[in-house]
Design a protein around this motif. Sequence first.
Motif, PDB file in Angstrom:
ATOM      1  N   GLU A 169      50.158  38.207  55.658  1.00  0.00           N
ATOM      2  CA  GLU A 169      50.155  39.300  54.685  1.00  0.00           C
ATOM      3  C   GLU A 169      50.978  38.928  53.458  1.00  0.00           C
ATOM      4  O   GLU A 169      50.563  39.173  52.319  1.00  0.00           O
ATOM      5  N   ALA A 170      52.139  38.307  53.639  1.00  0.00           N
ATOM      6  CA  ALA A 170      52.973  37.882  52.513  1.00  0.00           C
ATOM      7  C   ALA A 170      52.243  36.854  51.651  1.00  0.00           C
ATOM      8  O   ALA A 170      52.301  36.909  50.418  1.00  0.00           O
ATOM      9  N   GLN A 171      51.549  35.930  52.279  1.00  0.00           N
ATOM     10  CA  GLN A 171      50.784  34.929  51.525  1.00  0.00           C
ATOM     11  C   GLN A 171      49.665  35.585  50.732  1.00  0.00           C
ATOM     12  O   GLN A 171      49.392  35.208  49.589  1.00  0.00           O
ATOM     13  N   ARG A 172      49.015  36.571  51.323  1.00  0.00           N
ATOM     14  CA  ARG A 172      47.944  37.302  50.628  1.00  0.00           C
ATOM     15  C   ARG A 172      48.505  38.019  49.395  1.00  0.00           C
ATOM     16  O   ARG A 172      47.925  37.966  48.311  1.00  0.00           O
ATOM     17  N   LEU A 173      49.660  38.677  49.571  1.00  0.00           N
ATOM     18  CA  LEU A 173      50.289  39.382  48.447  1.00  0.00           C
ATOM     19  C   LEU A 173      50.730  38.407  47.363  1.00  0.00           C
ATOM     20  O   LEU A 173      50.535  38.675  46.169  1.00  0.00           O
ATOM     21  N   ASN A 174      51.311  37.293  47.768  1.00  0.00           N
ATOM     22  CA  ASN A 174      51.748  36.292  46.784  1.00  0.00           C
ATOM     23  C   ASN A 174      50.575  35.802  45.957  1.00  0.00           C
ATOM     24  O   ASN A 174      50.689  35.647  44.738  1.00  0.00           O
TER      25      ASN A 174
ATOM     26  N   ARG B 158      50.153  36.180  42.001  1.00  0.00           N
ATOM     27  CA  ARG B 158      49.933  34.988  41.179  1.00  0.00           C
ATOM     28  C   ARG B 158      48.745  35.176  40.242  1.00  0.00           C
ATOM     29  O   ARG B 158      48.810  34.842  39.066  1.00  0.00           O
ATOM     30  N   ARG B 159      47.656  35.685  40.808  1.00  0.00           N
ATOM     31  CA  ARG B 159      46.461  35.915  39.993  1.00  0.00           C
ATOM     32  C   ARG B 159      46.708  36.965  38.918  1.00  0.00           C
ATOM     33  O   ARG B 159      46.226  36.828  37.803  1.00  0.00           O
ATOM     34  N   ALA B 160      47.459  38.006  39.251  1.00  0.00           N
ATOM     35  CA  ALA B 160      47.746  39.066  38.279  1.00  0.00           C
ATOM     36  C   ALA B 160      48.657  38.539  37.164  1.00  0.00           C
ATOM     37  O   ALA B 160      48.518  38.933  36.002  1.00  0.00           O
ATOM     38  N   ALA B 161      49.573  37.649  37.499  1.00  0.00           N
ATOM     39  CA  ALA B 161      50.499  37.089  36.502  1.00  0.00           C
ATOM     40  C   ALA B 161      49.822  36.087  35.597  1.00  0.00           C
ATOM     41  O   ALA B 161      50.272  35.831  34.481  1.00  0.00           O
ATOM     42  N   ASP B 162      48.727  35.500  36.040  1.00  0.00           N
ATOM     43  CA  ASP B 162      48.023  34.479  35.268  1.00  0.00           C
ATOM     44  C   ASP B 162      46.536  34.840  35.186  1.00  0.00           C
ATOM     45  O   ASP B 162      45.705  34.198  35.796  1.00  0.00           O
ATOM     46  N   PRO B 163      46.223  35.906  34.417  1.00  0.00           N
ATOM     47  CA  PRO B 163      44.837  36.372  34.393  1.00  0.00           C
ATOM     48  C   PRO B 163      43.841  35.344  33.851  1.00  0.00           C
ATOM     49  O   PRO B 163      42.668  35.411  34.158  1.00  0.00           O
ATOM     50  N   ALA B 164      44.301  34.372  33.082  1.00  0.00           N
ATOM     51  CA  ALA B 164      43.390  33.358  32.539  1.00  0.00           C
ATOM     52  C   ALA B 164      43.095  32.280  33.559  1.00  0.00           C
ATOM     53  O   ALA B 164      42.275  31.413  33.336  1.00  0.00           O
ATOM     54  N   GLY B 165      43.788  32.341  34.711  1.00  0.00           N
ATOM     55  CA  GLY B 165      43.569  31.351  35.763  1.00  0.00           C
ATOM     56  C   GLY B 165      44.196  30.009  35.472  1.00  0.00           C
ATOM     57  O   GLY B 165      43.775  29.001  36.002  1.00  0.00           O
ATOM     58  N   GLN B 166      45.217  30.023  34.637  1.00  0.00           N
ATOM     59  CA  GLN B 166      45.871  28.767  34.254  1.00  0.00           C
ATOM     60  C   GLN B 166      47.195  28.608  34.995  1.00  0.00           C
ATOM     61  O   GLN B 166      48.261  28.782  34.437  1.00  0.00           O
TER      62      GLN B 166
END
Length: 111
Positions: free
Chosen positions: A92-97, A101-109
Amino acid sequence: MTAETPLSGRLDDDDYPAYTMGRAAEMLGATPGFLRALGEARLITPLRSEGGHRRYSRYQLRIAARARELVDQGTPIEAACRIVILEDQLEEAQRLNERYRRAADPAGQAG
């Protein structure tokens, strides 16, 4: 019965308590006592039918199956339950992380 009935949604729900204790034990190749022990160790808490019978979900059966693997390998049931709980928390922690991560880097970079 159509695909839109409430029952069809429940059959796909991993948390729906669809299995009796006897059926759950049979599916796991375990005894009802093993399932009761998992409940006493607070690994899984089955829901109760109106008649008071234990009912298990598919998610609970996956958790119980993992505990059974560990017990079959010689791990004491209490330790097996703790290991399964920690594995579940880690997943669950890995899923949240990953979500953060994706939310912090919306451009996928990722950098």
